[in-house]
Design a protein around this motif. Structure first.
Motif: not given
Length: 709
Positions: A319, A215-216, A323, A22, A26, A221-222, A219, A33, A315
């Motif tokens: 996270l 890692t954050t 995380v 991850l 990331g 990016r998603g 996420l 991102t 949002y």
């Protein structure tokens, strides 16, 4: 928690591999991102957004939320702007600096008659280049405009370029990533951690942050594939993520050192090392989990707002604690079990109780009423300026930091054009109603001028620019803007856009439903804390203190950024005369949760001591519980707050005024909360409340025995 920790320790390699994958993914995708982040700020369903959309679609993305560039010239004495040659030169210049697809207005063309001063020696022109959806919307056209202006003379007088985009620095350079500020924050955190641990363990929280941040970003990016995410998120993930990840790790590592010194948990035996980690996560890990939940709950206030910009911040903000909690209760236990003893060099006896904080707690418990009165008075004094809070974008004159653009804008104001010319209202109206509406708007009190060029027409729609005498963020300016918007709504098909109209609609969208949102956050936080702490009184006290410390942070922001007490000394930036509209709501969401972290750390430890003393047969446990709880968490909370403060200080180094205001509020709030509130007022109130702290209805106790520490 114990069962999960034992499972994690039994599967150390898979756990480490998952986090490594991850982190690497990331980190590799972070640049992409950041490129996906949006600079748009939309207000769905609002009239100002509808007007700005028309300007984007039919007028080549000119105007709307993007303020115009202003060109100004004052011809020499003995010459006036009525001179035919002067008029021709000025008209040619404005035509040359107006990019293809852009629009402009000057006195040399029809519809610009109001752009001449009374003495007919000073004129100003409004130029709207096509804007890019970025932090620097005029970056493509501005260099060429500067070059032309610098080499032009009108009747021998120099032409000057100014306007809100130039004074604010929005087009002074390319956007910057948060790497520089993150490194500064990490260096400051390392110094604090080195002082706290005095061993190699200082590196462990930083390593956890190095895992949590990429890692954050992965996420986030998603999320960018589902909805627009604001560019501000990159700074929040990097710097707030740094602070929270280190804070949670600091709590667990500190408790682990304490556990390692207890019988059955010391030595090199694997079983003893495992037991120390399991006990640590069962106690400190529970506090971290609760802290992460309270931060996430407070950020839910942003998620439910009808503003995509703030929703995206919510949002991404959600996270961050999630995380950080996941890293702290899975990867960190593996690291402590595997390498904790090796990192804890040079080894020394760990003293869980702080002598300084023990003395402070003893003083507080001896004189709780006096401590509560004094600390409460200071907090109320800090919070008092919030009564003068004025929401709005920075006044253009307050953006001036010296130099020619500032002097040029002041010349425009002194010539009587009005400060609001820097951010006009842009009224989009059907062509048939344009003349009548223009006349009505021009006659309103507080309106300094208006223009309606004939060539500002597309597809049956025309544009009228109207601006106020006072800055639109001032009381008089805001009243004039609201009156103009109300008047325009009386004309069928008319819509009012531009920065001032967007501000009015933004305030309505964000703060119009504030009461229910705050009630939702408060009730949910209360439910979580009450169930975990098994008390009704402690959660109510925590909510009250958090509200008080948040108001105190607002008060500091008003003093620094609205009143100007220290903005130049601290940030080398003049006061902006108002508080950026989105900042108070975002500050509440983040600060409410972050402040609750320290409340949870302290109350969790006080409750542990209370249960231990009660089990030993003591009846009046409050004072001893407070002293023990504060002495064992005071140093931890101070260090954690200092790390977050350094992270927010680094955040204030971002060259965006809005971010500076936001960072000021967070830094002030954390500092106030960790000292006055958690160090003095909270323990004083717990002492005064005595046995009432632990009141919990019997019907609420069913099924919660497993939550006992």
């Amino acid at each position: 928690m114990e069962r999960m920790t034992r499972w994690v320790l039994s599967h150390r390699l898979p756990v480490v591999l998952v986090w490594v994958v991850l982190t690497l993914a990331g980190g590799a995708l972070t640049g992409g991102t950041i490129d996906r982040l949006s600079y748009e700020s939309r207000l769905p369903g609002k009239t100002s957004q509808a007007a700005d959309d028309i300007l984007d679609q039919r007028f080549s993305r000119t105007g709307g939320k993007n303020a115009p560039l202003l060109l100004v010239v004052t011809v020499p004495k003995g010459t006036t702007l009525d001179n035919g040659e002067v008029r021709e030169q000025w008209g040619d210049l404005i035509a040359e600096v107006t990019p293809e697809g852009g629009r402009s207005v000057s006195y040399a063309g029809p519809g610009g008659e109001s752009l001449v001063s009374r003495d007919k020696r000073t004129t100003v022109a409004l130029v709207y280049p096509p804007a890019a959806p970025s932090e620097t919307p005029y970056a493509q056209s501005l260099p060429g405009i500067r070059t032309v202006v610098e080499h032009t003379r009108i009747a021998g007088a120099p032409v000057e370029l100014t306007g809100q985009p130039i004074l604010s620095g929005r087009d002074s350079g390319a956007a910057r990533s948060p790497i520089h500020e993150t490194l500064i924050g990490a260096l400051g955190a390392l110094v604090v951690l080195a002082l706290v641990f005095a061993s190699g363990l200082a590196i462990a929280p930083l390593l956890m942050a190095a895992v949590a941040i990429p890692t954050t970003f992965l996420l986030v990016r998603g999320i960018t594939g589902i909805t627009d995410v604001s560019f501000i998120v990159q700074f929040l993930v990097a710097l707030i993520g740094l602070g929270i990840a280190i804070d949670y790790s600091l709590l667990i590592v500190t408790r682990w050192r304490e556990e390692r010194q207890k019988p059955g948990c010391g030595g090199a035996d694997p079983a003893a090392r495992r037991e120390a980690v399991v006990r640590t996560v069962a106690s400190a890990g529970r506090a971290v989990l609760l802290s992460g939940a309270t931060v996430a709950i407070s950020l839910a206030a942003l998620v439910v707002l009808p503003v995509p910009f703030l929703r995206s911040v919510g949002y991404a903000g959600l996270l961050i604690p999630l995380v950080c909690v996941a890293v702290a209760v899975t990867l960190l236990p593996v690291a402590l079990y595997s390498w904790g003893d090796a990192l804890d060099r040079p080894r020394r006896v760990h003293r869980p109780d702080s002598r300084l904080w023990s003395r402070i707690a003893e003083l507080t418990t001896r004189r709780p009423a006096l401590c509560a009165l004094l600390s409460g008075a200071v907090l109320l004094a800090l919070a008092a300026p919030v009564l003068a809070l004025r929401l709005g974008e920075p006044a253009t004159s307050s953006l001036a930091q010296g130099g020619k653009p500032a002097a040029s804008f002041q010349r425009i104001v002194d010539a009587g054009f009005g400060e609001g010319i820097a951010q006009p209202l842009e009224v989009v109206v059907p062509a048939a109603g344009q003349e009548a509406l223009h006349a009505k708007l021009a006659g309103l009190d507080g309106i300094a001028g208006s223009v309606a060029p004939a060539d500002w027409a597309r597809g049956g729609q025309r544009v009228i620019d109207v601006w106020t005498t006072a800055a639109s963020s001032s009381g008089a300016g805001r009243s004039a803007v609201t009156e103009a918007m109300d008047l325009a709504e009386e004309t069928p098909g008319a819509r009012v856009g531009g920065g001032p109209a967007t501000d009015v609609d933004f305030i309505d969208a964000v703060y119009g439903s504030l009461g229910p949102i705050l009630a939702f956050v408060a009730l949910l936080t209360f439910a979580v804390l009450a169930r975990t702490l098994r008390s009704i009184v402690l959660p109510l006290k925590a909510l009250f203190l958090n509200a008080l410390s948040t108001c105190a942070a607002y008060g500091v922001v008003v003093l620094v950024w609205q009143k100007g007490y220290g903005s130049e000394a601290l940030f080398d930036t003049p006061a902006i005369g108002a508080v950026t509209i989105w900042v108070p709501m975002a500050v509440f969401a983040f600060l409410f949760g972050l402040s609750m972290d320290y409340e949870v750390f302290i109350l969790h430890r006080i409750r542990e001591t209370h249960l231990e003393l009660t089990a030993q047969g003591e009846r009046d446990t409050t004072a001893r519980s407070v002293v023990t709880g504060i002495s064992r968490t005071g140093r931890l909370v101070t260090s954690a707050a200092l790390i977050l403060f350094l992270a927010f200080t680094a955040l204030a180094g971002i060259p965006i005024t809005d971010v500076k205001v936001f960072a000021t509020a967070l830094a002030a709030g954390i500092l106030i909360d960790a000292t006055l509130v958690r160090g003095l007022l909270a323990p004083a109130l717990v002492t005064l409340l005595g046995r009432a702290n632990w009141w919990f209805p019997r019907w609420s106790r069913r099924g919660s025995a497993s939550q006992r520490a």
